[in-house]
Design a protein around this motif. Sequence first.
Motif, short mmCIF file in Angstrom:
data_model
loop_
_atom_site.label_atom_id
_atom_site.label_comp_id
_atom_site.label_asym_id
_atom_site.label_seq_id
_atom_site.Cartn_x
_atom_site.Cartn_y
_atom_site.Cartn_z
N VAL A 143 26.49 69.60 106.01
CA VAL A 143 26.28 70.29 104.73
C VAL A 143 25.05 71.19 104.81
O VAL A 143 25.09 72.37 104.41
N ALA A 144 23.96 70.67 105.31
CA ALA A 144 22.72 71.44 105.38
C ALA A 144 22.92 72.71 106.22
O ALA A 144 22.51 73.80 105.82
N ALA A 145 23.56 72.57 107.36
CA ALA A 145 23.75 73.73 108.25
C ALA A 145 24.77 74.71 107.70
O ALA A 145 24.61 75.93 107.85
N LEU A 146 25.82 74.21 107.06
CA LEU A 146 26.81 75.11 106.47
C LEU A 146 26.20 75.91 105.33
O LEU A 146 26.45 77.11 105.19
N GLU A 147 25.39 75.24 104.51
CA GLU A 147 24.71 75.95 103.42
C GLU A 147 23.76 77.02 103.98
O GLU A 147 23.74 78.15 103.50
#
Length: 178
Positions: A143-147
């Motif tokens: 999630v952090a990297a996709l955001e």
Amino acid sequence: MNSPRFEPFQDRLSRDIRNELSASLPLALAQNDLAPARAVAARYLHQDLAPPYVAYIETRLAGYAKALAMITQLPAETALAKALVFWDLGLFFEVHEILEQAWHGARGTEKEMLQAMIRAAGFYIKGEYGYNEAGAKMAARAVAALEKNRQACTGFELDTLLERLRNLDPNPPKLMRS
């Protein structure tokens, strides 16, 4: 005595079957022919395997055949586009296999996005076998990297994926756009 079950995190034979079948995919995709995967499968199926192993092999070959037919219809056969086909078929270890190869040659934002998608697939791989804590860590990192790399996340249903990962939803979303 317990009957065997297909569990690649605890059972060497399961892990070998899973890894060898998925490792045959790049060649099968390049040749547009399942012969490499069928050769791996045949080598295992000629052994006297317990039903869970046979079922896994047969299910994977059927999924590979379906994926190959779908991939030939794609407008662009990028690694991500191919991986999305496997994703929507629920073949998450194969998503990992395809994206990992692309990840090795990628740089910058693309590399981070591919790694995030590998982790997202890992969430569903871990969850399938009950490793929910490890899966949750993978989901959070995805999630952090996709955001962070949202601009590179084109061609698939990013917001749906993010919602499912944030909620640790064990039901994977379909990511391909119609």
